[in-house]
Write an enzyme that holds these catalytic residues in place. Structure first.
Site, PDB file in Angstrom:
ATOM      1  CE  LYS A  83      -4.413   0.472   2.312  1.00 18.66           C
ATOM      2  NZ  LYS A  83      -5.047   0.463   3.628  1.00 18.66           N
TER       3      LYS A  83
HETATM    4  C1  E4P Z   1      -8.248   1.489   3.508  1.00 20.86           C
HETATM    5  O1  E4P Z   1      -7.540   0.622   3.040  1.00 20.86           O
HETATM    6  C2  E4P Z   1      -8.055   2.096   4.823  1.00 20.86           C
HETATM    7  O2  E4P Z   1      -7.416   1.203   5.692  1.00 20.86           O
HETATM    8  C3  E4P Z   1      -9.339   2.447   5.519  1.00 20.86           C
HETATM    9  O3  E4P Z   1     -10.472   2.094   4.781  1.00 20.86           O
HETATM   10  C4  E4P Z   1      -9.342   3.794   6.132  1.00 20.86           C
HETATM   11  O4  E4P Z   1     -10.579   4.002   6.749  1.00 20.86           O
HETATM   12  P1  E4P Z   1     -10.848   5.113   7.871  1.00 20.86           P
HETATM   13  O5  E4P Z   1     -11.178   6.381   7.167  1.00 20.86           O
HETATM   14  O6  E4P Z   1     -12.013   4.557   8.625  1.00 20.86           O
HETATM   15  O7  E4P Z   1      -9.598   5.211   8.697  1.00 20.86           O
END
Ligand code: E4P
Length: 213
Positions: A83
């Site tokens: 990522k």
């Molecule tokens: C995506 O891969 C992220 O880990 C995640 O969806 C972030 O979500 P949040 O806005 O609830 O932190």
């Protein structure tokens, strides 16, 4: 649309995986930090529990350091994809990782323009953060819709992960729009299962049966 779980909690992932509906896992540094476990050890355990893509995020922000980190994270398990937050350095990293055959998930995407660049850099997945856009009074699902439309217009094979899901209808709307995947927190997977009429129905079936016999 496939369902991934957005979590680094081993118990949550185990329970969700047992339902048979989880095709992959996304983590991020905040989710890992919440668990207070070793990052690499956690990724190793998760990789053994879900046979599908596992996203592990780099902590560095410059090209060379992100590449090194990516190589090291990918060595934990072949299902791990890297990522990478979108930025100029991030796009360079995604391009180089794609050249090396390493899968990536371009994260922290908040616009269709960012998503187009991520795809052209060769990202395997792109993660628009629907909920965080809604949080600042933007329309997260509209951005998701633009990304899916643009990718379809040009037969782009980068897969769209609807991320930052806040409630069950985000999941349903993401599917309606045509996202390839929604990455969903454990609590919302559980909310998706429930319906008051199902609960009432089960109760009534049991009552009727017990009353007769
Ligand atoms: C995506 O891969 C992220 O880990 C995640 O969806 C972030 O979500 P949040 O806005 O609830 O932190």
């Amino acid at each position: 649309m496939q369902i991934f779980i957005d979590s680094a909690n081993i118990e949550e992932i185990r329970e969700a995986a047992a339902l048979g509906v989880i095709a992959g896992v996304t983590t991020n540094p905040s989710l890992i930090a919440k668990e207070k476990r070793d990052y690499r050890e956690t990724l190793g355990i998760i990789s053994g529990m879900v046979d599908g893509p596992i996203s592990a995020e780099v902590l560095s922000t410059d090209f060379k350091a992100m590449l090194d980190e990516a190589q090291s994270l990918q060595a934990i398990h072949p299902n791990i994809n890297i990522k990478v937050p979108i930025s100029a350095e991030g796009l360079r990293t995604i391009t180089e990782l794609a050249r090396r055959g390493i899968k990536t998930n371009c994260t922290l995407v908040f616009s269709a323009g960012q998503a187009l660049l991520a795809a052209r850099a060769g990202a395997t997945f792109v993660s628009p953060f629907v909920g965080r856009l809604d949080d600042i009074s933007n329309d997260g699902l509209a951005v998701l819709n633009d990304i899916v439309t643009i990718y379809n217009n040009y037969a782009i094979d980068t897969q769209v992960i609807s991320a930052s899901i806040r409630h069950p209808m985000h999941v349903v709307e993401s599917a309606r729009i045509g996202a390839d995947i929604a990455t969903v927190p454990y609590k919302i997977i559980m909310q998706l299962i429930q319906h008051p009429l199902t609960e009432r129905g089960i109760e009534k079936f049991l009552q009727d049966y017990q009353a007769a016999f």
